[in-house]
Write an enzyme that holds these catalytic residues in place. Structure first.
Site, mmCIF file in Angstrom:
data_model
loop_
_atom_site.group_PDB
_atom_site.id
_atom_site.type_symbol
_atom_site.label_atom_id
_atom_site.label_comp_id
_atom_site.label_asym_id
_atom_site.label_seq_id
_atom_site.Cartn_x
_atom_site.Cartn_y
_atom_site.Cartn_z
ATOM 1 C CD GLU A 159 -7.168 3.467 0.126
ATOM 2 O OE1 GLU A 159 -7.074 3.833 -1.121
ATOM 3 O OE2 GLU A 159 -6.353 2.883 0.566
ATOM 4 C CB SER A 198 -0.944 0.167 1.006
ATOM 5 O OG SER A 198 -1.454 0.964 1.307
ATOM 6 C CE LYS A 248 -3.071 -2.618 -0.946
ATOM 7 N NZ LYS A 248 -3.910 -2.150 -1.231
ATOM 8 C CG ASN A 271 -6.720 -0.894 -0.532
ATOM 9 O OD1 ASN A 271 -6.053 -1.118 -0.343
ATOM 10 N ND2 ASN A 271 -6.967 -1.344 -2.487
#
Length: 479
Positions: A191, A130, A184, A188
């Site tokens: 995010e 990232s 991950k 996200n």
């Protein structure tokens, strides 16, 4: 010639930047690209880093250039292209060589690939990276999933290239097979929620308070000096300050309001649903991107339905309301992170990963897109109680929720009454209100399910009677 410590296939933007980062940190790296011309071009552009780069035109030369056991990063488009590249590479590899997928892969693909190589003598690492282009070049946050032995082989290189937070490298081995790519994916998903919440606050400032881009930029810049200090708040201020080089207007006002997505947000929602973990703020953010893509439909609907006939926002004290917006964003952000960590905790149990929650929070403190001051507090909370049921019931975060809950409630209410869409902020508020309520309303759902499907229910008195009196003598005690 001295052999390379690691290899990399795929010299696109991310691959090139990662290779330069590896070389710059003193690691010798062999590189290969499907198009040999690109390999040569990359090598010539490497300047002073050429001494640490071994450009290769064939797979055979590439493999021979790496010290066994060979760790080989594959940095190409996720999905079938990775399988195809692995199939081309595998015949040239030897015992204990490691193929590393560093793209945005679906963790279930990673688990499949890991299992497929289990009896081959080769192994596989799924590595979440990232930080975008800048992170790849100067220091990303790295989430590793694979065998501990394969991690030990790449630990030195990955530690050298990872972002640093107060001297601590933002990289960790998180568990077997798909652990790294799963973390991950949830990164996200958080995010997505964080970005959507920022967009909703921006919408309130723009459409509710009628502030221009420069004024809103100043608000976000101020917030970045406080508890909301983070990469996303920082770049939001910078985006709002930037001028269009063509017409001179704020560039943000010239950008079409259609948001793209590559799949990781959707995957995080699907996996949360699969495990029965509520991730409502993340779900709302993914849905909001999907609605944004319906630009033509939205414009047509506005012509048919019009915008809500509502008065201007009822804000008597603008400064106080902007402070409410800051606290509301903090509260909603807590909700999104709490949901993300709850999904990871459930996956850890389901897949036997033993995901280290304090470590995950630590390696997100620098390099990655959701890096923020806030993650220090999450690290502390999970260090004190790694197995807590939910982040929002830890002492520090419970206090923050109590402090900011009122602001979130006022902001959501004001926005809804003003006809401004705030799906992620409202979802976070609904999550808090549902999670904190000991006696909810699902009893009526259970009654309905039993009525039409005889699904049964549990009783609050513990009596051994699990069906209601729904027969022809409803309410009379008949069977």
């Amino acid at each position: 010639m001295e052999q390379a410590e690691i290899g990399l296939i795929g010299l696109g933007v991310m691959g090139s930047n990662l290779a330069l980062n590896i070389a710059e940190k003193g690691n010798r790296i062999a590189v290969f690209n499907r198009t040999p011309a690109r390999t040569g071009e990359f090598y010539e552009e490497a300047g002073s880093l050429k001494d640490n780069i071994v450009p290769c035109e064939t797979i055979e030369d590439f493999v021979a250039a790496i010290r066994p056991p060979r760790p080989i990063i594959i940095m190409i488009k996720a999905g079938a292209p990775v399988d195809e590249q692995m199939a081309l590479l595998e015949p040239h590899l030897q015992q204990n060589d490691i193929m590393i997928d560093a793209g945005n892969a679906n963790f279930r693909d990673t688990m499949r690939r890991f299992d497929a190589l289990k009896d081959s003598g080769l192994t596989f690492i799924g590595m979440g990276v990232s930080g975008g282009e800048e992170g790849a070049r100067h220091g990303p946050s790295i989430m590793v999933g694979g065998t501990e032995a394969s991690w030990k082989r790449v630990e030195k290189v990955l530690t050298s290239i990872a972002a640093q937070y107060h001297g601590e490298p933002c990289v960790a081995w998180l568990g077997e097979n798909g652990a790294g790519h799963f973390v991950k994916t949830i990164h996200n998903g958080i995010e997505y929620a964080d970005m959507q919440m920022i967009a909703e606050i921006y919408g309130i400032l723009r459409d509710g308070l009628k502030m221009d881009a420069a004024e809103i930029a100043a608000v976000f810049a101020g917030w970045n000096r406080g508890r909301l200090n983070s990469y996303l708040i920082e770049i939001t201020a910078k985006v709002l300050e930037a001028a269009d080089p063509i017409g001179g207007r704020p560039i943000v006002d010239m950008i079409l309001d259609k948001a793209g997505q590559k799949g990781t947000g959707k995957w995080s929602v699907i996996e949360a649903q699969n495990m029965g973990v509520p991730a409502t703020a993340i779900e709302a953010a993914v849905a909001a991107r999907s609605i944004s893509a319906l630009k033509d439909e939205r414009e047509a609907a506005e012509k048919v339905l019009g915008l809500p006939a509502v008065p201007p926002l009822a804000v008597s004290d603008k400064a106080a309301f902007i402070k409410d917006l800051e606290n509301a964003l903090l509260a909603a952000k807590i909700g999104a992170y709490a949901q993300g960590f709850a999904v990871m905790a459930a996956a850890s149990r389901e897949f036997g990963w033993s995901l280290p929650m304090p470590t995950i929070a630590k390696i997100w403190r620098a390099g990655c897109i959701i890096r923020s001051q806030f993650l220090d507090e999450i690290t502390t909370a999970f260090t004190r109680d790694p197995h807590v049921a939910n982040l929002i019931v830890t002492p520090a975060f419970a206090a923050m929720v109590r402090e900011t809950d009122g602001a979130l409630r006022r902001v959501v209410s004001t926005a809804v009454l003003g006809g401004l869409p705030v799906p992620a902020l409202a979802a976070a508020l609904g999550y808090f209100d549902s999670y904190r309520r000991g006696r909810g309303t699902a009893n009526i759902i259970q009654a309905q399910r039993d009525f039409f499907g005889a699904h049964g229910f549990d009783r609050i008195d513990g009596a051994d009677s699990h069906h209601g009196p729904w027969g022809s003598g409803l309410g009379t005690g008949a069977a």
